[in-house]
Design a protein around this motif. Sequence first.
Motif, PDB file in Angstrom:
ATOM      1  N   MET A 180       1.179  -1.184  -0.176  1.00 12.42           N
ATOM      2  CA  MET A 180       0.400   0.398   0.118  1.00 12.42           C
ATOM      3  C   MET A 180       1.037   0.955  -0.121  1.00 12.42           C
ATOM      4  O   MET A 180       0.675   2.593  -0.218  1.00 12.42           O
ATOM      5  N   ALA A 181       1.596   1.166   0.724  1.00 11.46           N
ATOM      6  CA  ALA A 181       2.837   2.677   0.771  1.00 11.46           C
ATOM      7  C   ALA A 181       2.810   2.609  -0.464  1.00 11.46           C
ATOM      8  O   ALA A 181       3.167   3.796  -1.522  1.00 11.46           O
ATOM      9  N   GLN A 182       4.213   1.926  -1.826  1.00  7.29           N
ATOM     10  CA  GLN A 182       4.269   1.765  -2.326  1.00  7.29           C
ATOM     11  C   GLN A 182       3.132   2.464  -3.469  1.00  7.29           C
ATOM     12  O   GLN A 182       3.630   3.241  -4.412  1.00  7.29           O
ATOM     13  N   PHE A 183       2.289   1.393  -3.503  1.00  4.05           N
ATOM     14  CA  PHE A 183       1.502   1.752  -4.664  1.00  4.05           C
ATOM     15  C   PHE A 183       0.529   3.878  -3.968  1.00  4.05           C
ATOM     16  O   PHE A 183       0.113   4.669  -5.336  1.00  4.05           O
ATOM     17  N   SER A 184       0.415   4.001  -3.126  1.00  4.55           N
ATOM     18  CA  SER A 184       0.154   5.693  -2.576  1.00  4.55           C
ATOM     19  C   SER A 184       1.272   6.225  -3.298  1.00  4.55           C
ATOM     20  O   SER A 184       0.941   7.632  -3.590  1.00  4.55           O
ATOM     21  N   PHE A 185       2.508   6.184  -2.988  1.00  3.22           N
ATOM     22  CA  PHE A 185       3.510   7.020  -2.908  1.00  3.22           C
ATOM     23  C   PHE A 185       3.369   7.284  -4.781  1.00  3.22           C
ATOM     24  O   PHE A 185       3.445   7.931  -5.792  1.00  3.22           O
ATOM     25  N   LEU A 186       3.058   6.247  -6.005  1.00  2.00           N
ATOM     26  CA  LEU A 186       2.993   5.919  -7.401  1.00  2.00           C
ATOM     27  C   LEU A 186       2.553   6.724  -7.935  1.00  2.00           C
ATOM     28  O   LEU A 186       2.594   7.568  -8.868  1.00  2.00           O
ATOM     29  N   MET A 187       0.501   6.513  -7.614  1.00  2.00           N
ATOM     30  CA  MET A 187       0.010   6.987  -7.491  1.00  2.00           C
ATOM     31  C   MET A 187      -0.256   8.751  -7.803  1.00  2.00           C
ATOM     32  O   MET A 187      -1.203   8.926  -8.905  1.00  2.00           O
ATOM     33  N   VAL A 188       0.365   8.928  -6.872  1.00  2.00           N
ATOM     34  CA  VAL A 188       0.374  10.109  -6.900  1.00  2.00           C
ATOM     35  C   VAL A 188       1.192  11.341  -8.010  1.00  2.00           C
ATOM     36  O   VAL A 188       1.216  12.250  -8.127  1.00  2.00           O
TER      37      VAL A 188
END
Length: 267
Positions: A180-188
Amino acid sequence: MGELEALILGLLQGLTEYLPVSSSGHLAIGSYLFGIEGDENLTFTILVHVATVLSTLVVLWREIWQLIQGAIKFQWNDEMKYVVNIIISMIPIAVVGLFFKDTIEEIFGSGLLVVGLMLLLTSALLAFSYYAKPRVKETISPVHAFIIGLAQACAVMPGLSRSGSTIATGLLLGNKKESMAQFSFLMVIPPILGEALLDFKDLFEAEADVVATASMSTSAMVIGFLAAFVAGCAACKWMVNIVKRGKLVYFAIYCAIIGAITLFCSL
């Protein structure tokens, strides 16, 4: 804005962009305390947001390069599915940016009351995600990606943490902490870069904005940018490890305290 204010606000932005405590809320509080407002504040906000996006590219460059390599094969592999999920997650924020940009900018200039309320909401989201125990899913589905994207769109409100909202939403949906942290940072990354380009275009098209930009010294802009970039690199690495250990409840307590103080000061 002087060099000292730029350094403090740059460090503040870099640290709070990835920690689930709302960078926009902390920048609004810092700008209020330093008496920085209007176009000068907008210029600096755009600058430090770009700096933190670049810090994401530096910290997660291996993951990004792996996604690019997999996507350019034009096969329905894991990397392509991940890229598609990121694109799906961007739909809500794109709609908000296209149709409600002026409304959002008005909210950002409405004072600390909204910031305090949204910090309390961030606290509630983080606490709920910490204590909830949903069934864990193996991968992030397109439906979940869209719902997480809705959380990101809501987080345009000053004081409502983007990383906190997206990570908490993903955890409540049952997605793994590790992803979740990686997806959250990449999606922004795409939305912030796109918004920054549009804002810079608007900023330099208006004569008044050009004057406001010129009133901020080059040294202050460089110091703020570098401070946000270095702090962002550190915070991004730190946050990935924090999410894996599931310690978001401490940030919930922090947001509750800061939110209550901000509300009190706004009265």
